[in-house]
Write a protein that holds these residues in place. Sequence first.
Motif, PDB file in Angstrom:
ATOM      1  N   LEU A  72       0.822  -1.205   0.000  1.00  0.00           N
ATOM      2  CA  LEU A  72       0.000   0.000   0.000  1.00  0.00           C
ATOM      3  C   LEU A  72       0.860   1.261   0.000  1.00  0.00           C
ATOM      4  O   LEU A  72       0.546   2.245  -0.670  1.00  0.00           O
ATOM      5  CB  LEU A  72      -0.930   0.002   1.215  1.00  0.00           C
ATOM      6  N   ALA A  73       1.970   1.215   0.746  1.00  0.00           N
ATOM      7  CA  ALA A  73       2.846   2.383   0.805  1.00  0.00           C
ATOM      8  C   ALA A  73       3.555   2.613  -0.518  1.00  0.00           C
ATOM      9  O   ALA A  73       3.586   3.740  -1.038  1.00  0.00           O
ATOM     10  CB  ALA A  73       3.863   2.213   1.932  1.00  0.00           C
ATOM     11  N   ALA A  74       4.130   1.541  -1.080  1.00  0.00           N
ATOM     12  CA  ALA A  74       4.966   1.681  -2.272  1.00  0.00           C
ATOM     13  C   ALA A  74       4.178   1.791  -3.566  1.00  0.00           C
ATOM     14  O   ALA A  74       4.582   2.505  -4.492  1.00  0.00           O
ATOM     15  CB  ALA A  74       5.928   0.482  -2.358  1.00  0.00           C
ATOM     16  N   ALA A  75       3.047   1.098  -3.646  1.00  0.00           N
ATOM     17  CA  ALA A  75       2.301   1.053  -4.900  1.00  0.00           C
ATOM     18  C   ALA A  75       1.155   2.048  -4.962  1.00  0.00           C
ATOM     19  O   ALA A  75       0.658   2.341  -6.053  1.00  0.00           O
ATOM     20  CB  ALA A  75       1.759  -0.366  -5.135  1.00  0.00           C
ATOM     21  N   GLU A  76       0.723   2.559  -3.809  1.00  0.00           N
ATOM     22  CA  GLU A  76      -0.447   3.424  -3.801  1.00  0.00           C
ATOM     23  C   GLU A  76      -0.184   4.790  -3.167  1.00  0.00           C
ATOM     24  O   GLU A  76      -0.370   5.821  -3.797  1.00  0.00           O
ATOM     25  CB  GLU A  76      -1.599   2.722  -3.053  1.00  0.00           C
ATOM     26  N   ILE A  77       0.230   4.790  -1.914  1.00  0.00           N
ATOM     27  CA  ILE A  77       0.340   6.041  -1.165  1.00  0.00           C
ATOM     28  C   ILE A  77       1.417   6.962  -1.739  1.00  0.00           C
ATOM     29  O   ILE A  77       1.153   8.130  -2.062  1.00  0.00           O
ATOM     30  CB  ILE A  77       0.641   5.756   0.317  1.00  0.00           C
ATOM     31  N   LEU A  78       2.641   6.470  -1.888  1.00  0.00           N
ATOM     32  CA  LEU A  78       3.731   7.328  -2.342  1.00  0.00           C
ATOM     33  C   LEU A  78       3.558   7.796  -3.790  1.00  0.00           C
ATOM     34  O   LEU A  78       3.792   8.980  -4.088  1.00  0.00           O
ATOM     35  CB  LEU A  78       5.076   6.610  -2.150  1.00  0.00           C
ATOM     36  N   PRO A  79       3.136   6.929  -4.732  1.00  0.00           N
ATOM     37  CA  PRO A  79       2.879   7.434  -6.085  1.00  0.00           C
ATOM     38  C   PRO A  79       1.816   8.517  -6.123  1.00  0.00           C
ATOM     39  O   PRO A  79       1.936   9.501  -6.859  1.00  0.00           O
ATOM     40  CB  PRO A  79       2.437   6.177  -6.848  1.00  0.00           C
ATOM     41  N   GLU A  80       0.765   8.355  -5.315  1.00  0.00           N
ATOM     42  CA  GLU A  80      -0.290   9.367  -5.260  1.00  0.00           C
ATOM     43  C   GLU A  80       0.238  10.675  -4.677  1.00  0.00           C
ATOM     44  O   GLU A  80      -0.133  11.759  -5.119  1.00  0.00           O
ATOM     45  CB  GLU A  80      -1.452   8.847  -4.420  1.00  0.00           C
TER      46      GLU A  80
END
Length: 242
Positions: free
Chosen positions: A205-213
């Motif tokens: 969730l951190a690497a694939a969703e939160i940080l890219p967003e």
Amino acid sequence: MAVFVALGAFLMTLAGGWTAQRVTDRRHLVLGLAGGLMLGVVGLDLLPEALDAAGGKVFGVPAALLLFVAGFLLAHLVERLLAHRQAAHGGEESNGRAPEVGLTAAAAMVGHSAMDGVAIGAAFQVGGGMGLAVAVAVIAHDFADGFNTYTLTALYGNARRKAVIMLVADAVAPVLGAASTLAFTIPERLLGGYLGLFGGALLYLAAAEILPEAHHEHPARSTLLCTVAGVGFIWLVVGLAG
């Protein structure tokens, strides 16, 4: 005593969620900080504890690491399946994200907070000094848990009411977890396996969703600094607790 200390975790979790709500005008900074907090919790807290607790190897690989990878893949699979289901049924998504993913992730955070409470109770069974040390670590990083629970729920397009409900559930969970240790304890290996699985899902969730967003609309240096600050905060908490 363990339940009383867990009330501190309750208040700190609510404080983290309240902070996430109040800075919506700096959403990219919120997400950058959340990503850093999640990365720090996984790499500096959950995974080391999982490796210590789970023990044993499966075909040459520590069981905790296998479950860590499984958790990462499981989070990816669940997200893809839910997003596909939403699209197939013509349901609405938030920027291509299925709201159920946010609720599932928040529910996992609630489960983790309950295990934090169990950890406090188990530590107090060992001794008062051990209990206080674990309590300090749990209470400190429960600010990050509350922050992340609200952020994850809201990020996937869920209504504010649902985000608040998940936040309150996350705050109550450590109190209930600590109270449960009055009746039973969880085997160390099972706890280690859970931490590995949850850590993998949280990293996804951190690497694939939160940080890219966080960097999508505002690829600013301040966002990166918030991410680094989040990791540094967890490092400080782990270091002080140790």
